[in-house]
Motif scaffolding. Structure first.
Motif, PDB file in Angstrom:
ATOM      1  N   MET A 102       0.803  -1.218   0.000  1.00  0.00           N
ATOM      2  CA  MET A 102       0.000   0.000   0.000  1.00  0.00           C
ATOM      3  C   MET A 102       0.837   1.270   0.000  1.00  0.00           C
ATOM      4  N   ASP A 103       2.150   1.153   0.263  1.00  0.00           N
ATOM      5  CA  ASP A 103       3.028   2.321   0.211  1.00  0.00           C
ATOM      6  C   ASP A 103       3.277   2.779  -1.226  1.00  0.00           C
ATOM      7  N   HIS A 104       2.931   1.931  -2.205  1.00  0.00           N
ATOM      8  CA  HIS A 104       3.298   2.227  -3.587  1.00  0.00           C
ATOM      9  C   HIS A 104       2.106   2.230  -4.555  1.00  0.00           C
ATOM     10  N   VAL A 105       1.119   1.381  -4.313  1.00  0.00           N
ATOM     11  CA  VAL A 105      -0.031   1.291  -5.209  1.00  0.00           C
ATOM     12  C   VAL A 105      -1.310   1.283  -4.387  1.00  0.00           C
ATOM     13  N   GLY A 106      -2.432   1.500  -5.063  1.00  0.00           N
ATOM     14  CA  GLY A 106      -3.720   1.450  -4.400  1.00  0.00           C
ATOM     15  C   GLY A 106      -4.165   0.019  -4.146  1.00  0.00           C
ATOM     16  N   PRO A 107      -5.144  -0.169  -3.264  1.00  0.00           N
ATOM     17  CA  PRO A 107      -5.588  -1.528  -2.907  1.00  0.00           C
ATOM     18  C   PRO A 107      -6.157  -2.312  -4.080  1.00  0.00           C
ATOM     19  N   PHE A 108      -6.874  -1.654  -4.996  1.00  0.00           N
ATOM     20  CA  PHE A 108      -7.461  -2.375  -6.126  1.00  0.00           C
ATOM     21  C   PHE A 108      -6.377  -2.799  -7.123  1.00  0.00           C
ATOM     22  N   THR A 109      -5.392  -1.936  -7.319  1.00  0.00           N
ATOM     23  CA  THR A 109      -4.278  -2.299  -8.194  1.00  0.00           C
ATOM     24  C   THR A 109      -3.513  -3.483  -7.615  1.00  0.00           C
ATOM     25  N   PHE A 110      -3.239  -3.423  -6.323  1.00  0.00           N
ATOM     26  CA  PHE A 110      -2.509  -4.507  -5.660  1.00  0.00           C
ATOM     27  C   PHE A 110      -3.257  -5.827  -5.821  1.00  0.00           C
ATOM     28  N   ASN A 111      -4.548  -5.824  -5.516  1.00  0.00           N
ATOM     29  CA  ASN A 111      -5.328  -7.064  -5.615  1.00  0.00           C
ATOM     30  C   ASN A 111      -5.434  -7.556  -7.046  1.00  0.00           C
ATOM     31  N   GLY A 112      -5.611  -6.626  -7.993  1.00  0.00           N
ATOM     32  CA  GLY A 112      -5.759  -7.036  -9.386  1.00  0.00           C
ATOM     33  C   GLY A 112      -4.530  -7.769  -9.902  1.00  0.00           C
TER      34      GLY A 112
ATOM     35  N   GLN B 285     -11.755 -18.236 -10.402  1.00  0.00           N
ATOM     36  CA  GLN B 285     -12.169 -17.200  -9.457  1.00  0.00           C
ATOM     37  C   GLN B 285     -11.086 -16.143  -9.297  1.00  0.00           C
ATOM     38  N   TYR B 286      -9.818 -16.544  -9.381  1.00  0.00           N
ATOM     39  CA  TYR B 286      -8.741 -15.559  -9.299  1.00  0.00           C
ATOM     40  C   TYR B 286      -8.765 -14.630 -10.507  1.00  0.00           C
ATOM     41  N   VAL B 287      -9.049 -15.183 -11.692  1.00  0.00           N
ATOM     42  CA  VAL B 287      -9.145 -14.360 -12.898  1.00  0.00           C
ATOM     43  C   VAL B 287     -10.306 -13.364 -12.759  1.00  0.00           C
ATOM     44  N   ALA B 288     -11.454 -13.843 -12.284  1.00  0.00           N
ATOM     45  CA  ALA B 288     -12.612 -12.963 -12.117  1.00  0.00           C
ATOM     46  C   ALA B 288     -12.311 -11.851 -11.120  1.00  0.00           C
ATOM     47  N   CYS B 289     -11.681 -12.206 -10.008  1.00  0.00           N
ATOM     48  CA  CYS B 289     -11.336 -11.210  -8.991  1.00  0.00           C
ATOM     49  C   CYS B 289     -10.333 -10.207  -9.545  1.00  0.00           C
ATOM     50  N   ALA B 290      -9.357 -10.686 -10.325  1.00  0.00           N
ATOM     51  CA  ALA B 290      -8.355  -9.795 -10.917  1.00  0.00           C
ATOM     52  C   ALA B 290      -9.011  -8.807 -11.876  1.00  0.00           C
ATOM     53  N   ILE B 291      -9.942  -9.284 -12.702  1.00  0.00           N
ATOM     54  CA  ILE B 291     -10.620  -8.408 -13.669  1.00  0.00           C
ATOM     55  C   ILE B 291     -11.427  -7.331 -12.946  1.00  0.00           C
ATOM     56  N   LEU B 292     -12.194  -7.724 -11.945  1.00  0.00           N
ATOM     57  CA  LEU B 292     -12.992  -6.760 -11.189  1.00  0.00           C
ATOM     58  C   LEU B 292     -12.099  -5.734 -10.476  1.00  0.00           C
ATOM     59  N   SER B 293     -10.992  -6.210  -9.901  1.00  0.00           N
ATOM     60  CA  SER B 293     -10.091  -5.317  -9.165  1.00  0.00           C
ATOM     61  C   SER B 293      -9.403  -4.327 -10.101  1.00  0.00           C
ATOM     62  N   LEU B 294      -8.904  -4.818 -11.238  1.00  0.00           N
ATOM     63  CA  LEU B 294      -8.200  -3.941 -12.173  1.00  0.00           C
ATOM     64  C   LEU B 294      -9.157  -2.945 -12.819  1.00  0.00           C
ATOM     65  N   ALA B 295     -10.390  -3.391 -13.106  1.00  0.00           N
ATOM     66  CA  ALA B 295     -11.385  -2.468 -13.680  1.00  0.00           C
ATOM     67  C   ALA B 295     -11.695  -1.342 -12.690  1.00  0.00           C
ATOM     68  N   THR B 296     -11.818  -1.692 -11.413  1.00  0.00           N
ATOM     69  CA  THR B 296     -12.064  -0.676 -10.381  1.00  0.00           C
ATOM     70  C   THR B 296     -10.853   0.232 -10.216  1.00  0.00           C
ATOM     71  N   ALA B 297      -9.657  -0.355 -10.298  1.00  0.00           N
ATOM     72  CA  ALA B 297      -8.429   0.437 -10.170  1.00  0.00           C
ATOM     73  C   ALA B 297      -8.314   1.469 -11.289  1.00  0.00           C
ATOM     74  N   LEU B 298      -8.671   1.077 -12.512  1.00  0.00           N
ATOM     75  CA  LEU B 298      -8.612   2.010 -13.638  1.00  0.00           C
ATOM     76  C   LEU B 298      -9.560   3.183 -13.440  1.00  0.00           C
ATOM     77  N   TRP B 299     -10.625   2.959 -12.708  1.00  0.00           N
ATOM     78  CA  TRP B 299     -11.624   3.993 -12.455  1.00  0.00           C
ATOM     79  C   TRP B 299     -11.234   4.887 -11.275  1.00  0.00           C
ATOM     80  N   LEU B 300     -10.639   4.282 -10.210  1.00  0.00           N
ATOM     81  CA  LEU B 300     -10.430   5.017  -8.962  1.00  0.00           C
ATOM     82  C   LEU B 300      -8.979   5.363  -8.658  1.00  0.00           C
ATOM     83  N   GLU B 301      -8.026   4.645  -9.209  1.00  0.00           N
ATOM     84  CA  GLU B 301      -6.641   4.786  -8.772  1.00  0.00           C
ATOM     85  C   GLU B 301      -5.696   5.113  -9.930  1.00  0.00           C
ATOM     86  N   PRO B 302      -4.633   5.860  -9.664  1.00  0.00           N
ATOM     87  CA  PRO B 302      -3.578   6.025 -10.666  1.00  0.00           C
ATOM     88  C   PRO B 302      -2.704   4.781 -10.704  1.00  0.00           C
ATOM     89  N   ILE B 303      -2.486   4.239 -11.879  1.00  0.00           N
ATOM     90  CA  ILE B 303      -1.633   3.055 -12.033  1.00  0.00           C
ATOM     91  C   ILE B 303      -0.383   3.482 -12.789  1.00  0.00           C
TER      92      ILE B 303
END
Length: 293
Positions: free
Chosen positions: A30-40, A191-209
């Protein structure tokens, strides 16, 4: 104890250590990326880590004849989508909560899913033995000492972890329903692929990558994806072929203890005497719920 059981218990202990340390890796990331980016990125790596095992283990390409109709044609796809969505919410609450709370507290509060699974199962017609009720009481008492302040409030991070534990409980129950009907490794990867897609999609919307952020978080992300998901998952599957269920329950519960220890060693996190009492009570509640339910 025979040699096979001893080896299995050793593998489970290593698994618990890896999972416990993963909470520290998640905080450091979390010191470097947002939570959604990390999870994705983490869950995408986890899916890739399981791919060699899937290729090595040939299986049927169709399963789930006794599943609902919409599951039957592509059970891995739909099962992965369902479990991945629940996993996404559990992982999101956990990861965002780690911004505001310690790795040790996050691990113990997340571990409440062990108590919540049989309690939620009551609505599905499961019966709860006396150990489950004792475990629930001890865990609730432990949560009070660990997280509730003298003003009877929960910190934002602890509250997020508590909300996440309900999704982890739901995830376990859904997996318990799907696992006997669908190839486990393929379901896990889906399920990991689905979670990664949802997390990265949210990251693109909410976080700078940024490349700089991903580079800075590379070690925590690699640990969370390859070690926590790929290696530890494999060790668990191998070990539980030989380990007695009681041994597995106790040893895997040590994940919470290892999270607190690694948080202290690496991040200088210190729990107060009140919080330590809460951890002890919660750990006792987890053991009761697993061994006596």
């Amino acid at each position: 104890m025979n040699t096979k059981a001893l080896k299995a218990d050793s593998l489970l202990l290593i698994t618990a250590m890896i999972w416990g340390a993963a909470f520290v890796a998640q905080r450091m990331g979390m010191d470097h990326v947002g939570p959604f980016t990390f999870n994705g990125v983490r869950f995408a790596l986890g899916a890739l880590a399981l791919w060699p095992l899937i290729l090595k283990k040939p299986g049927r390409l169709t399963w789930g004849g006794d599943l609902p109709v919409f599951f039957q044609k592509r059970p891995v796809l739909w099962g992965g989508a369902l479990t991945g969505a629940v996993l996404f919410f559990g992982a999101t609450f956990q990861q965002v909560g780690l911004v505001y709370t310690t790795a040790g507290k996050a691990a113990f509060i997340t571990g409440l899913y062990v108590i919540l699974v049989p309690l939620v199962g009551l609505f599905w017609g499961y019966r709860l033995a006396w150990g489950g009720w004792v475990g629930a009481f001890l865990a609730l008492l432990g949560l009070y000492f660990l997280s509730v302040t003298e003003e009877l409030t929960l910190s934002p991070g602890d509250l997020l972890e508590l909300l996440g534990s309900f999704f982890w409980a739901g995830h376990v129950l859904i997996l318990g329903w799907l696992s006997p009907r669908i190839d486990v490794l393929r379901l896990a990867a889906a399920q990991y692929v689905a979670c990664a897609i949802l997390s990265l999609a949210t990251a693109l919307w909410l976080e700078p990558i940024t490349i700089q952020g991903l580079t800075g978080a590379a070690v925590p992300i690699l640990y969370g994806g390859i070690m926590s998901v790929g290696v530890a998952y494999t060790l668990q599957v191998v070990a539980q072929r030989e380990a007695p269920p009681a041994h597995a329950a106790i040893i895997l519960s040590l994940e919470t203890v290892f999270a607190a220890l690694t948080g202290w060693l690496i991040l200088d996190e210190v729990l107060s005497a009140r919080s330590l009492l809460g951890c002890v009570l919660m750990f006792a509640g987890m053991l009761f719920a697993q061994l006596k339910s």
